[in-house]
Design a protein around this motif. Structure first.
Motif, PDB file in Angstrom:
ATOM      1  N   PRO A 190     -53.610  79.493  19.215  1.00 13.42           N
ATOM      2  CA  PRO A 190     -53.887  80.958  19.790  1.00 13.42           C
ATOM      3  C   PRO A 190     -52.056  81.282  20.248  1.00 13.42           C
ATOM      4  CG  PRO A 190     -54.738  79.294  21.391  1.00 13.42           C
ATOM      5  CD  PRO A 190     -54.563  78.754  20.614  1.00 13.42           C
ATOM      6  N   ILE A 191     -51.596  80.590  20.865  1.00 18.74           N
ATOM      7  CA  ILE A 191     -49.923  80.890  20.996  1.00 18.74           C
ATOM      8  C   ILE A 191     -49.462  81.124  19.516  1.00 18.74           C
ATOM      9  CG2 ILE A 191     -47.930  79.681  21.534  1.00 18.74           C
ATOM     10  CD1 ILE A 191     -49.642  77.914  23.264  1.00 18.74           C
ATOM     11  N   ILE A 192     -49.343  80.853  19.081  1.00 22.34           N
ATOM     12  CA  ILE A 192     -48.745  81.005  17.643  1.00 22.34           C
ATOM     13  C   ILE A 192     -49.937  81.714  16.951  1.00 22.34           C
ATOM     14  CG2 ILE A 192     -48.103  79.668  15.263  1.00 22.34           C
ATOM     15  CD1 ILE A 192     -46.955  78.699  17.361  1.00 22.34           C
ATOM     16  N   LEU A 193     -51.141  81.888  16.986  1.00 20.47           N
ATOM     17  CA  LEU A 193     -51.606  82.766  16.296  1.00 20.47           C
ATOM     18  C   LEU A 193     -50.689  84.644  17.199  1.00 20.47           C
ATOM     19  CD1 LEU A 193     -54.759  81.295  15.975  1.00 20.47           C
ATOM     20  CD2 LEU A 193     -53.260  81.844  13.811  1.00 20.47           C
ATOM     21  N   ILE A 194     -51.312  84.456  18.106  1.00 23.00           N
ATOM     22  CA  ILE A 194     -51.267  85.235  18.778  1.00 23.00           C
ATOM     23  C   ILE A 194     -49.957  86.343  19.138  1.00 23.00           C
ATOM     24  CG2 ILE A 194     -51.324  87.135  21.385  1.00 23.00           C
ATOM     25  CD1 ILE A 194     -54.470  85.354  21.175  1.00 23.00           C
ATOM     26  N   ALA A 195     -48.836  85.051  19.408  1.00 29.48           N
ATOM     27  CA  ALA A 195     -47.399  85.092  19.391  1.00 29.48           C
ATOM     28  C   ALA A 195     -46.641  86.259  18.237  1.00 29.48           C
ATOM     29  CB  ALA A 195     -46.360  83.956  19.815  1.00 29.48           C
ATOM     30  N   TYR A 196     -47.444  85.489  16.646  1.00 32.20           N
ATOM     31  CA  TYR A 196     -46.195  85.705  15.891  1.00 32.20           C
ATOM     32  C   TYR A 196     -47.665  87.364  15.143  1.00 32.20           C
ATOM     33  CZ  TYR A 196     -43.791  81.520  16.712  1.00 32.20           C
ATOM     34  OH  TYR A 196     -42.774  81.242  17.595  1.00 32.20           O
ATOM     35  N   ALA A 197     -48.619  86.885  15.007  1.00 33.00           N
ATOM     36  CA  ALA A 197     -49.352  87.460  13.904  1.00 33.00           C
ATOM     37  C   ALA A 197     -50.328  88.505  15.513  1.00 33.00           C
ATOM     38  CB  ALA A 197     -50.829  86.990  13.813  1.00 33.00           C
ATOM     39  N   GLY A 198     -50.315  88.817  16.351  1.00 31.73           N
ATOM     40  CA  GLY A 198     -50.572  89.332  16.894  1.00 31.73           C
ATOM     41  C   GLY A 198     -49.651  90.806  17.821  1.00 31.73           C
ATOM     42  N   GLU A 199     -48.765  89.543  18.565  1.00 27.58           N
ATOM     43  CA  GLU A 199     -47.505  90.777  18.949  1.00 27.58           C
ATOM     44  C   GLU A 199     -46.258  91.040  18.446  1.00 27.58           C
ATOM     45  OE1 GLU A 199     -47.365  88.929  22.553  1.00 27.58           O
ATOM     46  OE2 GLU A 199     -49.813  89.528  23.420  1.00 27.58           O
ATOM     47  N   GLY A 200     -45.767  89.844  17.332  1.00 26.54           N
ATOM     48  CA  GLY A 200     -44.658  90.264  16.586  1.00 26.54           C
ATOM     49  C   GLY A 200     -43.470  89.358  17.405  1.00 26.54           C
ATOM     50  N   HIS A 201     -43.298  88.556  17.729  1.00 27.11           N
ATOM     51  CA  HIS A 201     -42.105  88.090  18.900  1.00 27.11           C
ATOM     52  C   HIS A 201     -41.572  87.532  17.681  1.00 27.11           C
ATOM     53  CE1 HIS A 201     -43.347  89.260  22.493  1.00 27.11           C
ATOM     54  NE2 HIS A 201     -45.048  88.570  22.351  1.00 27.11           N
ATOM     55  N   PHE A 202     -40.321  87.835  17.860  1.00 25.23           N
ATOM     56  CA  PHE A 202     -39.414  88.074  16.961  1.00 25.23           C
ATOM     57  C   PHE A 202     -38.952  85.910  16.831  1.00 25.23           C
ATOM     58  CE2 PHE A 202     -36.179  86.962  20.741  1.00 25.23           C
ATOM     59  CZ  PHE A 202     -35.184  86.578  19.995  1.00 25.23           C
ATOM     60  N   ASP A 203     -39.676  84.750  17.937  1.00 27.70           N
ATOM     61  CA  ASP A 203     -39.480  83.563  17.746  1.00 27.70           C
ATOM     62  C   ASP A 203     -39.650  82.608  16.757  1.00 27.70           C
ATOM     63  OD1 ASP A 203     -39.442  84.215  20.249  1.00 27.70           O
ATOM     64  OD2 ASP A 203     -39.005  82.885  21.320  1.00 27.70           O
ATOM     65  N   ALA A 204     -40.667  83.481  15.948  1.00 25.23           N
ATOM     66  CA  ALA A 204     -41.131  82.770  15.022  1.00 25.23           C
ATOM     67  C   ALA A 204     -40.209  81.933  13.660  1.00 25.23           C
ATOM     68  CB  ALA A 204     -41.561  83.280  14.258  1.00 25.23           C
ATOM     69  N   LEU A 205     -38.915  83.255  13.421  1.00 25.84           N
ATOM     70  CA  LEU A 205     -37.633  83.376  13.044  1.00 25.84           C
ATOM     71  C   LEU A 205     -36.929  81.975  13.096  1.00 25.84           C
ATOM     72  CD1 LEU A 205     -36.046  86.792  12.506  1.00 25.84           C
ATOM     73  CD2 LEU A 205     -37.492  85.650  11.006  1.00 25.84           C
ATOM     74  N   MET A 206     -36.536  81.910  14.485  1.00 26.74           N
ATOM     75  CA  MET A 206     -36.131  80.650  15.235  1.00 26.74           C
ATOM     76  C   MET A 206     -37.160  79.283  15.293  1.00 26.74           C
ATOM     77  SD  MET A 206     -35.806  78.383  18.100  1.00 26.74           S
ATOM     78  CE  MET A 206     -36.865  79.393  19.544  1.00 26.74           C
ATOM     79  N   VAL A 207     -37.986  79.267  15.405  1.00 27.47           N
ATOM     80  CA  VAL A 207     -38.761  77.661  15.382  1.00 27.47           C
ATOM     81  C   VAL A 207     -38.685  77.261  14.039  1.00 27.47           C
ATOM     82  CG1 VAL A 207     -41.365  77.430  15.545  1.00 27.47           C
ATOM     83  CG2 VAL A 207     -40.229  78.552  17.077  1.00 27.47           C
ATOM     84  N   ALA A 208     -38.727  78.822  12.828  1.00 24.55           N
ATOM     85  CA  ALA A 208     -39.287  78.331  11.205  1.00 24.55           C
ATOM     86  C   ALA A 208     -37.302  77.216  10.457  1.00 24.55           C
ATOM     87  CB  ALA A 208     -39.005  79.740  10.549  1.00 24.55           C
ATOM     88  N   ALA A 209     -36.208  77.665  11.466  1.00 25.34           N
ATOM     89  CA  ALA A 209     -35.262  77.544  11.125  1.00 25.34           C
ATOM     90  C   ALA A 209     -35.797  76.026  11.594  1.00 25.34           C
ATOM     91  CB  ALA A 209     -33.864  78.819  11.635  1.00 25.34           C
ATOM     92  N   LEU A 210     -35.527  75.599  12.695  1.00 25.56           N
ATOM     93  CA  LEU A 210     -36.337  74.410  13.561  1.00 25.56           C
ATOM     94  C   LEU A 210     -36.265  73.801  13.376  1.00 25.56           C
ATOM     95  CD1 LEU A 210     -34.541  73.433  15.936  1.00 25.56           C
ATOM     96  CD2 LEU A 210     -36.508  73.740  17.489  1.00 25.56           C
ATOM     97  N   ALA A 211     -37.519  74.463  12.598  1.00 28.80           N
ATOM     98  CA  ALA A 211     -38.084  72.982  11.753  1.00 28.80           C
ATOM     99  C   ALA A 211     -37.894  72.400  11.123  1.00 28.80           C
ATOM    100  CB  ALA A 211     -40.001  73.459  11.616  1.00 28.80           C
TER     101      ALA A 211
END
Length: 686
Positions: A190-211
């Motif tokens: 739920p952290i991932i689902l709500i943070a990105y699809a629900g609330e729209g936090h840009f941390d997704a860009l950082m995590v994708a590059a890091l992964a």
């Protein structure tokens, strides 16, 4: 439909219903927090359960669809939820950049940008604070705002990046031969689902590059890894401590002093150049106003705090000045980074990422729930009970919207953080600290596998066990049947087999037989196969991939499924998987394996008649790294028949519990007890 598949689908339906429920109750970002917290916890619990209920599918398109379809569906259900007010800042600052202005040059409430005040500006938070987003982030905001000046545009971008992260996690799991369903600890969180699809936090860009940077390093593409981790740093500063591990982490110079430093700089200069260019090039666009960025970073990290567990104890509990608290957490983080640096070249990059980002989260003055998304992709590679628990209890974060004053009460913070720290204490205690300081093998040594089969009058099952070994995509160098005096033709069958089978004799007792087989084996790894278990064809190949990549691993278990799909057997399978994954305790029918020299040096396999599997698991976790790969073998269910299911379950739990209490006193008492437990176990009927 099989019981496991039906239960898996039901858990996903519950997660989907809770996700849609979250969307309904979050029509406004400041909606009441209690319903949101409830939906969060239900999504999380159902998601974790679905991982343990994942159907036993062969590698291929069906397996991939079973992972991707639920992940995408849950994100679609959450897209209509009200976005975070942070998205308004992304939009507004992106518009400023498109207009040729620097967001670093002034705060959002400055009169110089009054003409740009619009509906998004009105929704922004902390208008009086300078922005702390790095230049690469600001340029990304500008591109999206130019394409579509709407919060949904950012959500779609971040969900795309989020799914890229899932793809990287799947690649890493495949590279290690570990079950792909572990990706659910990220994809269904739920952290991932709500943070990105629900609330729209840009941390997704950082995590994708890091992964993907971690994947590139694991795949030997070091320059690409340097570029991607620098990209992650350019999006969000928290990746900065990881850059040295990417650029120099594998360098182990034999020289000392200044010469060693110069040699490392010269050898890794292309990687350093790539990283610096990636960071500096976007900054040139904001060069004149860039000094103000550092003021924003200081204001964010040094003058505010919220929900930081360690920081709050120092600031509110001990009443230390804020400057002292900030200095202490920076010092602690530096100590952790130096400790991990001392282990460079001996650990995988993802292990450093887990430790550094995990400690950064715990020490941070401000911890929003989506910060946990930084570490979850890498938790999938080594599932950890503390982080899984925290991914559920962090739903209490949403109670800030139900409190009279925005913030969490003391009891709410205790409810959020104390289960995490209790699980962390258990993990450190149960491994005697080896979770932090495991014995490490030499990475790069050749992996050869010996199969050890303890036998005693099992002629009717041995042929099946040998047949499954013959079907392995990676063949063992030898098969050792350790016989304890069979009189039914078991030895003759083993000797007549076309495989390279050798038969040796041992005293009766499974632990004694296995210990004898380990001593006689010539492979660098030993795999303990019970005669009534059937390995999947890729089992040894997956084992080879797993231990070849991670030098911390000195043993573990493959996993187990019953041959017949009866509903009453499903709880046993789930409990067995959960115990092996989170407590590092495997039963023999889950197919244990050990690094042979480590097993001999530390006497991992006890010569006792019962509980040898439990005892060897505990000795292993107290010595080095344990991995539960969840690549299950197939075992007979005859001892778990429906009419005596509960009786047998109670017997097993009683025996293990009594052995556990004896083990707490001493190994000697536990070993002595195993003999009486053996008589009780077989008196009741195996």
């Amino acid at each position: 439909m099989h019981a496991r598949s039906a239960a898996w689908l039901l858990s996903l339906i519950i997660a989907g219903a809770a996700a849609w429920g979250y969307t309904i109750v979050t029509s406004e970002f400041d909606a009441a927090g209690a319903p949101r917290a409830l939906c969060f916890v239900v999504i999380g619990a159902a998601g974790v359960l679905s991982i343990f209920l994942f159907p036993h599918l062969k590698q291929g398109r069906t397996l991939q669809l079973a992972i991707w379809l639920p992940a995408i569906s849950l994100r679609i259900l959450l897209l209509p939820a009200a976005p975070s007010d942070d998205v308004s800042r992304y939009l507004w600052e992106g518009q400023l950049v498109n207009e040729g202005m620097s967001p670093y040059a002034q705060t959002a409430d400055s009169e110089s940008v009054r003409a740009y005040r619009d509906a998004q500006w009105a929704l922004m938070n902390h208008k009086d604070q300078p922005t702390a987003y790095p230049p690469l982030s600001e340029l990304s905001f500008a591109v999206v705002a130019q394409v579509a000046y709407h919060s949904l545009a950012f959500k779609l971008l971040f969900v795309f990046a989020d799914l890229l992260t899932l793809a990287a996690v799947l690649r890493l799991l495949q590279l290690r031969g570990i079950a792909l369903q572990y990706s659910g600890f990220y994809a269904l969180s739920p952290i991932i689902l709500i943070a990105y699809a629900g609330e729209g936090h840009f941390d997704a860009l950082m995590v994708a590059a890091l992964a993907w940077g971690v994947w590139a390093a694991a795949d030997g593409r070091e320059k690409l890894s340097s570029f991607l981790v620098a990209m992650a740093t350019g999006v969000k500063w928290i990746s900065l401590p990881l850059l040295p591990f990417v650029i120099w982490g594998n360098e182990q110079s034999k020289e000392g002093g200044v010469f060693a430093i110069w040699t490392a700089l010269r050898q890794r200069s292309p990687h350093l150049f790539i990283a610096l260019l990636t960071l500096i090039f976007p900054a040139l666009y904001f060069w004149e106003s860039l000094p103000a960025l550092f003021e924003g970073l200081f204001r964010f990290g040094g003058t505010r705090s919220f929900n930081g567990p360690v920081y709050d104890i120092m600031l509110l509990g001990l009443n230390l000045p804020r400057a002292v608290c900030s200095s202490l957490v920076i010092g602690l983080l530096a100590v952790v980074c130096l400790w991990r640096w001392s282990l460079r070249g001996r650990c995988t990059l993802d292990a450093h990422v887990r430790w550094i980002l995990g400690v950064l989260i715990v020490l941070s003055p401000t911890v929003h729930f989506w910060y946990l998304g930084w570490v979850l992709p890498f938790v999938c590679l080594r599932p950890s009970l503390p982080w899984i628990i925290l991914s559920l209890t962090s739903g209490l974060y949403f109670l800030v919207w139900s409190n009279e004053i925005w913030g969490l009460s003391v009891w709410q913070r205790w409810g959020l953080w104390s289960p995490f720290f209790l699980a962390l204490i258990y993990e450190i205690w149960s491994t005697r600290g080896r979770v932090m300081f495991p014995i490490r093998r030499t990475l790069g040594e050749s992996v050869t596998i010996s199969i050890i089969i303890p036998t005693l009058n099992i002629v009717d099952k041995l042929e099946g066990a040998l047949s499954c070994v013959a079907q392995q995509t990676l063949q063992p160098i030898e098969i050792i049947c350790v016989d304890a005096g069979s009189s039914d033709g078991t030895v003759a069958l083993a000797k007549a087999n076309a495989l390279p089978v050798s038969v040796i004799e041992s005293e009766q007792g499974r632990g004694q037989q296995i210990a004898t087989g380990i001593a006689a084996a010539s492979g660098s790894w030993v795999c303990i196969l019970h005669a009534d278990a059937l390995l999947s064809p890729q089992a040894l190949e997956c084992l080879d991939r797993s231990v070849s990549v991670d030098p911390e691993v000195c043993g573990g278990a493959l996993g187990q499924r019953f041959a017949d799909n009866h509903a009453e057997l499903l709880p046993i399978e789930v409990l067995n998987d959960g115990r092996a994954l989170f407590s590092r305790t495997a039963f023999g029918d889950q197919v244990q394996f050990f690094h042979r020299m480590t097993a001999l040096r530390h006497q991992l396999m006890p010569a006792q008649p019962l509980m040898e599997d439990v005892e060897s698991s505990w000795r292993l976790r107290e010595t080095s790294g344990f991995v539960f790969m969840n690549q299950p073998c197939e075992v007979c269910h005859r001892s778990w028949n429906a009419s005596e299911w509960f009786t047998r379950f109670r017997l097993v739990m009683s025996l293990v519990s009594r052995y556990r209490f004896a083990r707490l006193r001493s190994r000697g008492q536990a070993e002595a007890l195993s003999h009486s437990l053996y008589r009780e176990y077989y008196k009741c009927g195996k």
